[in-house]
Design a protein around this motif. Structure first.
Motif: not given
Length: 293
Positions: A15, A46, A48, A52
């Motif tokens: 991340p 991106r 969370t 991920w």
């Protein structure tokens, strides 16, 4: 460079690495003249921590991910058929598999340097339940490119609430007495059809609810992006003001230097004029001296 390869690269990153690499790839696409690709890449959000971890699970445990997908297909089919025996068996497998995959996702995340808490584990489980309940959600999860966790449905699509309670228990023995006649069979068939229609309506409501939840998450993400862009615009405006102020200062200094240069040149001309006059006077004096001698 194409969008597919960039997306695949980004969603394999940790991340904390996502944003920097995304911005770098967008800048590279812009330098290459592909504005549309740059815009698509820049818009990627991106993931969370829960998303991920879910993506990590799909990539690192492909066999288990395939097993969950197959189980979801079986569950949805059993719900459509109102097959109580199969539902009880698949429901038991569902609980075991979801618990195992959620635990594995937590272990994989910890090994990758991001231990997850109970809240993240619950979001991973919600994502797994959503993938079991809905074929579209299953495809989205299996792609391994989630930016947000999927929302689990309130109830498994395709099953009416009263049927859920009835199918959760073992089948009741048939009551003693004579077999049903033809009219009773027709009634039972009509009831079964009505239950299927009710189940379909329930599935459509749940699907609409999940779509609304996803739209809400997307809206929040867009609001976050808008706030970030607003901050960036504010910083850019401050930089422009600072640059303008510095330009004004340099312009003033340049003008002062030019004024000083003009003053020096004027004084130089005056000195040259005095020198010429002095030389002329010296020549005249020398001529008079020659005459006297």
């Amino acid at each position: 460079m194409d969008l597919e390869s960039v997306v695949d690269e980004l969603f394999r990153l940790r991340p904390e690495e996502f944003t920097a690499v995304r911005d770098r790839r967008a800048a590279e696409a812009l330098r290459a003249g592909d504005r549309e690709l740059a815009r698509y890449v820049k818009a990627l959000r991106r993931p969370t921590l829960a998303a991920w971890a879910s993506n990590l699970l799909v990539r690192e445990r492909p066999d288990e991910a395939e097993a969950l997908t197959a189980l979801g297909e079986g569950l949805r089919e059993a719900h459509r058929k109102l097959d109580g025996r199969q539902l009880r068996e698949l429901g038991r497998r569902q609980r075991v598999l979801v618990a195992a995959l959620s635990r594995q996702a937590g272990e994989l995340a910890a090994e990758a340097g991001h231990p997850v808490g109970e809240d993240v584990r619950r979001e991973v489980e919600d994502t797994l339940h959503a993938a079991l309940a809905d074929a579209a959600a299953a495809r989205e999860w299996a792609a391994g490119r989630l930016a947000r966790p999927l929302a689990a449905a309130a109830g498994f699509p395709g099953l009416a609430p009263d049927a859920a309670a009835r199918l959760a228990a073992p089948p009741a023995p048939a009551p003693p007495g004579p077999a049903h006649d033809g009219a009773a069979g027709v009634t039972d068939l009509a009831q079964a059809r009505e239950k299927r229609r009710a189940a379909q309506r329930h599935e459509e409501r749940d699907r609409a609810q999940r779509q609304a939840e996803r739209a809400t998450r997307d809206l929040r993400a867009c609001e976050e992006d808008l706030a970030r862009l607003h901050d960036e615009a504010g910083r850019a405006e401050r930089d422009v003001r600072d640059a303008q102020r510095r330009l004004d200062e340099l312009t003033t200094a340049l003008q002062a230097a030019r004024d000083s240069e003009r003053d020096v040149q004027r004084r130089l001309r005056e000195v040259e004029e005095v020198v010429r006059a002095a030389r002329q006077a010296a020549r005249e004096a020398e001529t008079k001296a020659d005459r006297l001698t």
